[in-house]
Design an enzyme around this catalytic site. Structure first.
Site, PDB file in Angstrom:
ATOM      1  N   ARG A   1       0.502  -1.230   0.090  1.00  0.00           N
ATOM      2  CA  ARG A   1      -0.092  -0.265   0.035  1.00  0.00           C
ATOM      3  C   ARG A   1       0.801   1.079  -0.148  1.00  0.00           C
ATOM      4  O   ARG A   1       0.651   1.925  -0.785  1.00  0.00           O
ATOM      5  CB  ARG A   1      -0.967   0.203   1.074  1.00  0.00           C
ATOM      6  CG  ARG A   1      -1.984  -1.365   1.257  1.00  0.00           C
ATOM      7  CD  ARG A   1      -2.883  -1.871   2.383  1.00  0.00           C
ATOM      8  NE  ARG A   1      -3.527  -1.740   2.449  1.00  0.00           N
ATOM      9  CZ  ARG A   1      -3.577  -3.170   2.753  1.00  0.00           C
ATOM     10  NH1 ARG A   1      -1.917  -3.958   3.462  1.00  0.00           N
ATOM     11  NH2 ARG A   1      -4.088  -4.751   3.035  1.00  0.00           N
TER      12      ARG A   1
ATOM     13  N   ASP B   1      -9.750  -4.444   8.653  1.00  0.00           N
ATOM     14  CA  ASP B   1      -8.440  -5.505   9.159  1.00  0.00           C
ATOM     15  C   ASP B   1      -9.445  -6.088  10.539  1.00  0.00           C
ATOM     16  O   ASP B   1      -8.884  -7.068  10.948  1.00  0.00           O
ATOM     17  CB  ASP B   1      -7.672  -4.971   9.661  1.00  0.00           C
ATOM     18  CG  ASP B   1      -6.767  -4.033   8.355  1.00  0.00           C
ATOM     19  OD1 ASP B   1      -5.857  -4.109   8.113  1.00  0.00           O
ATOM     20  OD2 ASP B   1      -7.459  -3.133   8.053  1.00  0.00           O
TER      21      ASP B   1
ATOM     22  N   ARG C   1     -11.869  -8.374   9.066  1.00  0.00           N
ATOM     23  CA  ARG C   1     -10.943  -9.436   8.957  1.00  0.00           C
ATOM     24  C   ARG C   1     -10.700 -10.442  10.398  1.00  0.00           C
ATOM     25  O   ARG C   1     -10.902 -11.770   9.907  1.00  0.00           O
ATOM     26  CB  ARG C   1      -9.794  -9.541   8.475  1.00  0.00           C
ATOM     27  CG  ARG C   1     -10.374  -8.487   6.396  1.00  0.00           C
ATOM     28  CD  ARG C   1      -9.086  -8.977   5.550  1.00  0.00           C
ATOM     29  NE  ARG C   1      -9.523  -8.243   4.197  1.00  0.00           N
ATOM     30  CZ  ARG C   1      -9.000  -7.488   3.432  1.00  0.00           C
ATOM     31  NH1 ARG C   1      -7.793  -6.442   4.136  1.00  0.00           N
ATOM     32  NH2 ARG C   1      -8.965  -7.232   2.165  1.00  0.00           N
TER      33      ARG C   1
ATOM     34  N   HIS D   1      -3.262   0.712   8.697  1.00  0.00           N
ATOM     35  CA  HIS D   1      -4.118  -0.775   7.508  1.00  0.00           C
ATOM     36  C   HIS D   1      -2.834  -0.966   6.757  1.00  0.00           C
ATOM     37  O   HIS D   1      -2.429  -0.082   6.104  1.00  0.00           O
ATOM     38  CB  HIS D   1      -4.585   0.400   7.180  1.00  0.00           C
ATOM     39  CG  HIS D   1      -5.430  -0.027   6.187  1.00  0.00           C
ATOM     40  ND1 HIS D   1      -5.774  -1.792   6.325  1.00  0.00           N
ATOM     41  CD2 HIS D   1      -5.548  -0.699   4.474  1.00  0.00           C
ATOM     42  CE1 HIS D   1      -6.450  -2.451   4.853  1.00  0.00           C
ATOM     43  NE2 HIS D   1      -6.037  -1.467   4.192  1.00  0.00           N
TER      44      HIS D   1
HETATM   45  P1  NAD Z   1     -10.468   1.709  -8.839  1.00  0.00           P
HETATM   46  O1  NAD Z   1      -9.102   1.655 -10.202  1.00  0.00           O
HETATM   47  O2  NAD Z   1     -11.327   0.251  -9.069  1.00  0.00           O
HETATM   48  O3  NAD Z   1     -11.202   3.171  -8.669  1.00  0.00           O
HETATM   49  C1  NAD Z   1     -10.576   4.857  -8.817  1.00  0.00           C
HETATM   50  C2  NAD Z   1     -11.107   5.488  -8.966  1.00  0.00           C
HETATM   51  O4  NAD Z   1     -10.438   6.863  -8.470  1.00  0.00           O
HETATM   52  C3  NAD Z   1     -10.700   5.178 -10.589  1.00  0.00           C
HETATM   53  O5  NAD Z   1     -12.176   5.506 -11.152  1.00  0.00           O
HETATM   54  C4  NAD Z   1     -10.236   6.556 -10.939  1.00  0.00           C
HETATM   55  O6  NAD Z   1     -11.056   6.890 -12.122  1.00  0.00           O
HETATM   56  C5  NAD Z   1     -10.873   8.030  -9.439  1.00  0.00           C
HETATM   57  N1  NAD Z   1     -10.203   8.445 -10.075  1.00  0.00           N
HETATM   58  C6  NAD Z   1      -8.425   8.673  -9.490  1.00  0.00           C
HETATM   59  N2  NAD Z   1      -7.664  10.066  -9.748  1.00  0.00           N
HETATM   60  C7  NAD Z   1      -8.594  10.849  -9.649  1.00  0.00           C
HETATM   61  C8  NAD Z   1      -9.069  11.950  -8.946  1.00  0.00           C
HETATM   62  N3  NAD Z   1      -7.883  12.785  -9.266  1.00  0.00           N
HETATM   63  N4  NAD Z   1     -10.155  12.386  -9.124  1.00  0.00           N
HETATM   64  C9  NAD Z   1     -11.423  12.114  -8.961  1.00  0.00           C
HETATM   65  N5  NAD Z   1     -11.522  10.644  -9.224  1.00  0.00           N
HETATM   66  C10 NAD Z   1     -10.173   9.860  -9.005  1.00  0.00           C
HETATM   67  O7  NAD Z   1      -9.068   1.539  -7.442  1.00  0.00           O
HETATM   68  P2  NAD Z   1     -10.192   0.938  -6.477  1.00  0.00           P
HETATM   69  O8  NAD Z   1     -10.279  -0.167  -6.452  1.00  0.00           O
HETATM   70  O9  NAD Z   1     -11.399   1.564  -6.403  1.00  0.00           O
HETATM   71  O10 NAD Z   1      -9.170   1.009  -5.257  1.00  0.00           O
HETATM   72  C11 NAD Z   1      -9.227   2.684  -5.010  1.00  0.00           C
HETATM   73  C12 NAD Z   1      -8.531   2.868  -4.385  1.00  0.00           C
HETATM   74  O11 NAD Z   1      -9.441   2.023  -2.511  1.00  0.00           O
HETATM   75  C13 NAD Z   1      -7.353   2.881  -3.353  1.00  0.00           C
HETATM   76  O12 NAD Z   1      -5.677   3.670  -3.314  1.00  0.00           O
HETATM   77  C14 NAD Z   1      -6.460   1.165  -3.190  1.00  0.00           C
HETATM   78  O13 NAD Z   1      -5.113   1.214  -2.554  1.00  0.00           O
HETATM   79  C15 NAD Z   1      -8.013   1.406  -2.048  1.00  0.00           C
HETATM   80  N6  NAD Z   1      -8.440   0.476  -1.015  1.00  0.00           N
HETATM   81  C16 NAD Z   1      -8.640   0.732   0.394  1.00  0.00           C
HETATM   82  C17 NAD Z   1      -9.178  -0.064   1.144  1.00  0.00           C
HETATM   83  C18 NAD Z   1      -9.199   0.083   2.928  1.00  0.00           C
HETATM   84  O14 NAD Z   1      -8.794  -1.011   3.648  1.00  0.00           O
HETATM   85  N7  NAD Z   1      -8.761   1.432   2.638  1.00  0.00           N
HETATM   86  C19 NAD Z   1      -9.522  -1.650   0.844  1.00  0.00           C
HETATM   87  C20 NAD Z   1      -9.433  -1.488  -0.720  1.00  0.00           C
HETATM   88  C21 NAD Z   1      -8.628  -0.748  -1.203  1.00  0.00           C
END
Ligand code: NAD
Length: 319
Positions: free
Chosen positions: A93, A153, A156, A180
């Site tokens: 991450r 987490d 899980r 995380h």
């Molecule tokens: P994804 O690629 O499917 O979606 C990301 C979206 O963000 C895309 O639609 C993209 O167009 C948009 N985007 C990018 N830059 C942007 C901006 N400047 N303004 C507006 N929109 C923008 O990714 P995802 O699988 O949905 O993951 C999103 C985030 O969540 C990642 O950082 C991922 O690591 C994180 N995540 C967090 C957890 C958690 O437990 N916190 C779990 C899974 C994923």
């Protein structure tokens, strides 16, 4: 959140897998009145809004769903940020830090320019660092900038302990604390099944501390395991975010493990990290300060130092 009794409005920035899993969960759970979708890819946000709208006739609750722009933040109660890059197999991450810092900085600047005065919820990774960025850029009080932290987490962990012990997840009171990510840990000394100490139950059932630590390792590796198999994880975090926003809207006073700005509660200050906290309509009402063992305290401080180093080296130069 002063306007909690009026129409409940969420602006969601980032309509990727995580954002849309959260959005879909809202369509099913109800509990909000208006959902606005924003994405850098405007066509995607429009398409996603259309797709959700077409589920409304079969949803149990009325809700307005649309694609929009940052002007919608003015009267939003909560802005949820799920915009970001995703982990590729082999990436941690932390590898996402520079890209996501720039994204979160630009998103939060746009949110605030439009007069937002509600609660910011951050889920993009590395989430503890991105929540720090969001708080710093927004200037909002720290109780109103919440990172999803170790919510997922902890879910899980509760699931895996429930499977091991054949006890409902509802009766598993155990937390993942810290980042995380790779420097998280379980304060086993503060883990309970119902009102009985988990460590006592483990002893009665001949479950060794090594076995408990193996369960933690499975939790810590779960994100990687899922990414290797299906490229990203989203249902679990989608529901975790749903749980958090309901806790806020319903002023629940529930304890959830979220990323909070540390002010020496656990011996470190100035960065966000995952701890149990009471969630209300004001966001983070207070942190639950556990009397950690010396070993657990060291783990928490080490986790903070790891995050601090990345903030100093990667984040601060571009803020
Ligand atoms: P994804 O690629 O499917 O979606 C990301 C979206 O963000 C895309 O639609 C993209 O167009 C948009 N985007 C990018 N830059 C942007 C901006 N400047 N303004 C507006 N929109 C923008 O990714 P995802 O699988 O949905 O993951 C999103 C985030 O969540 C990642 O950082 C991922 O690591 C994180 N995540 C967090 C957890 C958690 O437990 N916190 C779990 C899974 C994923």
């Amino acid at each position: 959140m002063e306007n909690c009794t009026k129409r409940k409005k969420i602006v969601l920035v980032g309509t990727g897998f995580v954002g849309m899993s959260f959005a879909y969960s809202l369509l099913v759970s109800g509990g909000i009145d208006e959902l606005v979708l924003i994405d850098a890819n405007e066509e995607k946000a429009i398409g996603e809004a259309m797709d959700l709208q077409h589920g409304l006739p079969y949803a149990k609750h009325k809700m307005q769903i649309k694609a929009g722009n940052y002007a919608e933040c003015k009267d939003a109660d909560i802005v949820v940020i799920t915009a970001g890059a995703t982990q590729k197999p082999g990436e941690t991450r932390i590898d996402l830090t520079l890209t996501d810092t720039k994204i979160v900085k630009s998103v939060v600047t746009s949110v605030m320019k439009n007069g937002f005065d509600g609660i910011l919820v951050v889920a993009c990774n590395p989430v503890d660092i991105m929540t720090y960025v969001a708080q710093k850029i927004s200037g909002l009080p720290a109780n109103r900038v919440i990172g999803s932290g170790t919510l997922l987490d902890t879910a899980r962990l509760r699931f895996m302990l429930s499977e091991k012990l054949h006890i409902s997840t509802n009766n598993v009171h155990a937390y993942i604390m810290g980042e995380h990510g790779d420097t998280s840990f379980v304060p086993w000394s503060h883990s309970y099944i119902g009102s009985k100490k988990l460590l006592d139950i483990a002893q009665e059932k001949n479950i060794s501390i090594d076995e408990l630590n193996q369960i933690y390792t499975h939790v810590q590796q779960a994100g990687y395991e899922i990414v290797n198999r299906k490229k990203s994880t989203y249902y679990g975090i989608g529901l975790s975010l749903n749980r958090l926003i309901h806790a806020i809207f319903n002023d629940e006073e529930v304890i959830l493990t979220v990323s909070c700005l540390q002010n020496n509660e656990y011996g470190y200050s100035g960065i966000y990290n995952g701890v149990p906290a009471v969630i209300t309509k004001n966001g983070i009402q207070e942190m639950l300060v556990l009397d950690l063992t010396d070993e657990e305290k060291t783990k928490f401080i080490d986790s903070c130092k790891t995050l601090q180093k990345i903030i100093d080296e990667v984040v601060e130069p571009v803020l």
